[in-house]
Design a protein around this motif. Structure first.
Motif, PDB file in Angstrom:
ATOM      1  N   CYS A  47      22.779  -0.029 -24.894  1.00  0.00           N
ATOM      2  CA  CYS A  47      24.054  -0.668 -25.259  1.00  0.00           C
ATOM      3  C   CYS A  47      25.542   0.113 -24.546  1.00  0.00           C
ATOM      4  CB  CYS A  47      24.326  -0.902 -26.573  1.00  0.00           C
ATOM      5  SG  CYS A  47      25.832  -1.813 -27.091  1.00  0.00           S
ATOM      6  N   VAL A  48      26.284  -0.532 -23.814  1.00  0.00           N
ATOM      7  CA  VAL A  48      27.331   0.056 -23.344  1.00  0.00           C
ATOM      8  C   VAL A  48      28.779  -0.364 -24.132  1.00  0.00           C
ATOM      9  CG1 VAL A  48      26.655   0.954 -21.011  1.00  0.00           C
ATOM     10  CG2 VAL A  48      27.510  -1.381 -21.113  1.00  0.00           C
ATOM     11  N   GLY A  49      28.432  -1.316 -25.188  1.00  0.00           N
ATOM     12  CA  GLY A  49      29.601  -1.676 -25.963  1.00  0.00           C
ATOM     13  C   GLY A  49      30.727  -2.454 -25.231  1.00  0.00           C
ATOM     14  N   ALA A  50      30.461  -3.149 -24.350  1.00  0.00           N
ATOM     15  CA  ALA A  50      31.290  -4.349 -23.599  1.00  0.00           C
ATOM     16  C   ALA A  50      31.782  -5.204 -24.529  1.00  0.00           C
ATOM     17  CB  ALA A  50      30.767  -4.998 -22.333  1.00  0.00           C
ATOM     18  N   PRO A  92      26.053  -6.708 -19.916  1.00  0.00           N
ATOM     19  CA  PRO A  92      26.033  -5.855 -18.681  1.00  0.00           C
ATOM     20  C   PRO A  92      24.824  -4.759 -18.650  1.00  0.00           C
ATOM     21  CG  PRO A  92      27.424  -5.277 -20.103  1.00  0.00           C
ATOM     22  CD  PRO A  92      27.003  -6.637 -20.808  1.00  0.00           C
ATOM     23  N   SER A  93      24.376  -4.269 -19.605  1.00  0.00           N
ATOM     24  CA  SER A  93      23.397  -3.344 -19.721  1.00  0.00           C
ATOM     25  C   SER A  93      21.981  -3.881 -20.128  1.00  0.00           C
ATOM     26  CB  SER A  93      23.852  -2.323 -20.630  1.00  0.00           C
ATOM     27  OG  SER A  93      23.996  -2.566 -21.784  1.00  0.00           O
ATOM     28  N   GLN A  94      21.942  -5.080 -20.156  1.00  0.00           N
ATOM     29  CA  GLN A  94      20.495  -5.557 -20.467  1.00  0.00           C
ATOM     30  C   GLN A  94      19.894  -5.268 -21.643  1.00  0.00           C
ATOM     31  OE1 GLN A  94      19.990  -4.717 -16.380  1.00  0.00           O
ATOM     32  NE2 GLN A  94      19.616  -6.585 -15.634  1.00  0.00           N
ATOM     33  N   GLU A 101      20.360   2.276 -27.295  1.00  0.00           N
ATOM     34  CA  GLU A 101      20.575   3.381 -26.322  1.00  0.00           C
ATOM     35  C   GLU A 101      21.007   2.802 -25.298  1.00  0.00           C
ATOM     36  OE1 GLU A 101      20.056   6.661 -26.683  1.00  0.00           O
ATOM     37  OE2 GLU A 101      20.112   5.923 -28.749  1.00  0.00           O
ATOM     38  N   GLN A 128      29.749  -5.522 -33.107  1.00  0.00           N
ATOM     39  CA  GLN A 128      29.444  -4.210 -32.756  1.00  0.00           C
ATOM     40  C   GLN A 128      29.868  -3.300 -34.043  1.00  0.00           C
ATOM     41  OE1 GLN A 128      32.735  -5.165 -29.933  1.00  0.00           O
ATOM     42  NE2 GLN A 128      31.749  -3.637 -28.757  1.00  0.00           N
ATOM     43  N   ASP A 129      28.976  -2.268 -34.101  1.00  0.00           N
ATOM     44  CA  ASP A 129      29.063  -1.279 -35.345  1.00  0.00           C
ATOM     45  C   ASP A 129      30.276  -0.478 -35.160  1.00  0.00           C
ATOM     46  OD1 ASP A 129      28.484   0.855 -33.675  1.00  0.00           O
ATOM     47  OD2 ASP A 129      26.644   0.978 -34.525  1.00  0.00           O
ATOM     48  N   HIS A 169      30.801   2.278 -33.919  1.00  0.00           N
ATOM     49  CA  HIS A 169      30.814   2.850 -32.580  1.00  0.00           C
ATOM     50  C   HIS A 169      30.700   2.043 -31.625  1.00  0.00           C
ATOM     51  CE1 HIS A 169      29.731   6.664 -34.966  1.00  0.00           C
ATOM     52  NE2 HIS A 169      28.679   5.889 -35.665  1.00  0.00           N
ATOM     53  N   GLY A 170      30.895   0.675 -31.824  1.00  0.00           N
ATOM     54  CA  GLY A 170      31.168  -0.128 -30.763  1.00  0.00           C
ATOM     55  C   GLY A 170      29.647  -0.655 -30.077  1.00  0.00           C
ATOM     56  N   ILE A 171      28.705  -0.282 -30.938  1.00  0.00           N
ATOM     57  CA  ILE A 171      27.401  -0.399 -30.470  1.00  0.00           C
ATOM     58  C   ILE A 171      26.488  -1.769 -31.144  1.00  0.00           C
ATOM     59  CG2 ILE A 171      25.042   0.385 -30.322  1.00  0.00           C
ATOM     60  CD1 ILE A 171      26.643   1.837 -28.488  1.00  0.00           C
TER      61      ILE A 171
END
Lengths: 396, 65
Positions: free
Chosen positions: B11-14, B56-58, B9, B27-28, B30-32
């Motif tokens: 994850c920002v997919g960086a 970046p999103s810990q 939830e 990354q799946d 969806h980039g997650i």
């Protein structure tokens, strides 16, 4: 916690020359609490310079990216981060949870794997630019003829923007990233870009192509109206920042040739130059303490990524270019939910650009002394105005 | 040993984890973030720790156990 008022410092501070961030940043990092500054707009802000504090500011939910909050700092003398009313879909100006819908829709397009799949197409673009350089003679301005054209063409192809419109969108973007642009210039450039992208989106509604704008239209999560701001943001962010990174990196690699072709050099260049030092602006929406400083709700905050990336407590000998260090914890792409969406594309573009340029033109050298290179002191993004180079005419 | 948990939830997919520890994270569609496999040796564990630090999103927790 400190409450002592110090004399506000001017902003932005001047970079003293290649390539270091302003010398004052080192003092600021050692200063207890934060340093108060005044933006050209007259708005007071807190400058954040320590690596840990910058990461905190960029992740604390009490600190907002949304310019509709009272007190949000306007960057330049005029203008600043556009609101959703001005540019709908300008999602870097949104906080969670609203921001998440845009981010989640876009990340599948920019994953490490997706970008890796783009390598052959990027290689083709780079090769074609070098063919053109070599065909034109044995001198060039490497900014206009290479560093800017490569990322412009890459992002155009990804979005589905026709190549012939490059001059137009590059010129309008230049107005937006120049600190000295007036309000009127800024507004007219924004409107021209929005009108242009609106027309382009309408064309793609009728005739979808194999491009990001067409895919977003088909997906529908981002509305037709928001798509204007989204595509404008991707177009602008996709070429200017990368162009500055490619240009500066060429200068560094010319004097450090053993690092050409090493991916660690790319990561270290990103840290070393931190071209997007003046990009992140925030406002506290509640009282919050950062680095021992109380920031009141409604006060503006500027996390300076170049200062964080030259923090000696995180990076040894920070002002040295040393790809052997572990530069990965740099915040050149920001930190938190807004961390650069296109960062993997930037890395690949830099990598291919350097490898190809130096292998195809091994006699490449500066055509002016390095001290005479024209630096972008008037830019939101740090970089070079021009990069005059030459090479032996017997090349190829 | 380390135990890795990811918060999809947050994850920002960086993709920073994939660059830091490609054997451990992916990354799946969806980039997650997804975990490919628990790190098998010390270099892989170090890489996973590094991924946790730069996320970046810990969204990545690497617990020592």
């Amino acid at each position: 916690m400190t409450t002592t008022d110090r004399c506000p410092v001017a902003f932005p501070l001047r970079r003293p020359g290649r390539p270091f961030p302003p010398v004052e940043y080192a003092d600021f990092r050692r200063t207890e609490g934060l340093v108060k500054s005044t933006l050209p707009s007259g708005v007071p802000v807190w400058l954040v310079t320590r690596h840990e504090d910058v990461r905190t500011v960029l992740t604390d939910p009490r600190i907002s990216s949304n310019p509709s909050h009272p007190g949000f700092p306007r960057a330049a003398k005029t203008g600043g981060v556009p609101s959703q009313d001005q540019v709908p879909g300008w999602f870097v100006a949104l906080d969670p949870p609203e921001h998440g819908r845009f981010r989640k829709t876009l990340i599948p397009e920019f994953t490490v794997r997706k970008v890796r799949e783009m390598r052959p197409a990027i290689q083709q673009i780079v090769d074609a630019r070098i063919d053109a350089l070599l065909a034109a003679g044995n001198t060039a301005d490497l900014i206009a003829d290479f560093a800017l054209s490569v990322p412009s063409l890459v992002i155009s192809d990804l979005l589905g923007v026709p190549h012939v419109d490059r001059d137009f969108f590059e010129a309008k973007t230049r107005v937006l990233v120049t600190l000295t642009s007036t309000d009127a210039e800024r507004e007219s450039a924004t409107k021209a870009l929005m009108r242009y992208l609106n027309r382009l989106i309408t064309i793609k509604q009728r005739r979808p192509g194999d491009d990001l704008i067409s895919r977003l239209l088909a997906d529908g999560t981002i509305s037709r109206q928001e798509l204007t701001g989204v595509s404008m943001l991707l177009l602008i962010a996709g070429h200017e920042t990368t162009a500055n990174n490619i240009g500066l990196g060429v200068v560094t690699l010319l004097s450090n040739p053993r690092w050409i072709g090493d991916e660690r050099a790319v990561e270290e260049l990103l840290r070393y130059y931190s071209v997007a030092d003046l990009v992140a602006f925030r406002v506290a929406v509640e009282d919050v303490e950062i680095g021992g400083q109380l920031i009141a709700a409604g006060e503006g905050i500027v996390p300076l990524v170049a200062a964080a990336n030259h923090d000696g407590t995180v990076f040894d000998r920070p002002d040295e270019f040393d790809p052997e260090r572990s530069a990965r914890s740099h915040v050149a792409f920001g930190y938190g939910v807004h961390q650069c969406l296109g960062q993997n594309l930037v890395r690949v573009e830099m990598d291919i650009a350097y490898r190809t340029l130096f292998s195809r033109i091994p006699t490449l050298e500066l055509a002016v002394p390095v001290e005479e290179l024209s630096l972008k002191y008037d830019g939101v993004l740090f970089g070079l105005h021009e990069l005059p180079v030459r090479w032996s005419s017997t090349e190829e | 040993m380390v135990r890795i948990s990811v918060d999809t939830e947050r994850c920002v997919g960086a993709g920073q984890c994939v660059l830091s520890a490609p054997d451990v994270f992916d990354q799946d569609d969806h980039g997650i973030v997804t975990v490919l496999e628990e790190p098998a040796d010390e270099p892989a564990r170090d890489a996973a720790r590094q991924a946790g630090l730069v996320c970046p999103s810990q969204a990545i927790t690497v617990a020592e156990s």
